[in-house]
Design an enzyme around this catalytic site. Sequence first.
Site, short mmCIF file in Angstrom:
data_model
loop_
_atom_site.label_atom_id
_atom_site.label_comp_id
_atom_site.label_asym_id
_atom_site.label_seq_id
_atom_site.Cartn_x
_atom_site.Cartn_y
_atom_site.Cartn_z
N ASP A 61 22.81 -28.95 -27.10
CA ASP A 61 22.89 -28.20 -25.85
C ASP A 61 23.94 -28.83 -24.92
O ASP A 61 24.77 -28.14 -24.32
CB ASP A 61 21.50 -28.22 -25.19
CG ASP A 61 21.47 -27.53 -23.84
OD1 ASP A 61 21.93 -26.38 -23.75
OD2 ASP A 61 21.02 -28.14 -22.86
N GLU A 134 21.84 -24.62 -31.40
CA GLU A 134 22.11 -25.86 -30.65
C GLU A 134 21.86 -27.10 -31.52
O GLU A 134 22.63 -28.07 -31.46
CB GLU A 134 21.25 -25.90 -29.39
CG GLU A 134 21.69 -24.87 -28.36
CD GLU A 134 20.82 -24.83 -27.12
OE1 GLU A 134 21.28 -24.27 -26.11
OE2 GLU A 134 19.68 -25.34 -27.15
#
Length: 251
Positions: A61, A134
């Site tokens: 992320d 992610e």
Amino acid sequence: MATHEHHGQQQSLQNEAAQELLDKLGNTISPELLIHALTHRSFAHEHPGMPNNERLEFLGDAVLELVSTETLFTVHPDLPEGELAKMRAKAVSEEALSAIARDILQLGPFILLGNGEKDSGGADKDSILCDTVESLIGAVFLEHGIEGARITVHRLVDATLAEVATEGPALDWKTSLTVKAHELGRGEPRYRMQVSGPEYQQIFTATVFLGEEENSLAEAQGSSKRKAQLAAAQQAWHSLSEHGQEHGEAR
């Protein structure tokens, strides 16, 4: 013997499929780390001792946000911070990343899910698809550092970053609707919400009104309160835009 052969064929098909996924990511990931990146917590819960991908997702992320920010900062030298932030939020949103998981990576079948999550369609849930994208970016970063991660992030997200740059009001329909309503001398948008459907699959309906007006401007549904409100705001914005143009022409 036949069983052994069958197992060998299966293994080879799995390897080919994994290679296709890596080709789409534009990078290599060691088999062990790839499995780690694809392991949802529901699967790890059913297989004690197996790590899930949440830490990798946390890392990915941050990498995704950095590379996206770097791209927007470079490509749009004249845009203020607020606009860049809106564009980045849209490009790395759950909606955008789950679309990348489906359309570019065809990721669903690769995700390791627990039985309950698998049975409830977890492989096609936006949140799980987004988190797994992610975690894969996190895995690429671990093996290849930021230079390698840049290659993967650019490959996955550049098209979305280019798209959000052309969307204007679509970056934030609710804000855009408020601005449009003020421009036309109308009241502040307000949203009336209704919820229907079973607990596990609720449908939210948002109806938009302006100020004290009784007649609604638009109504839309979504799988969350936010999505329903954004969809209703989008319809309302278009409706006001057309209305404003008509009035402009009439004058």
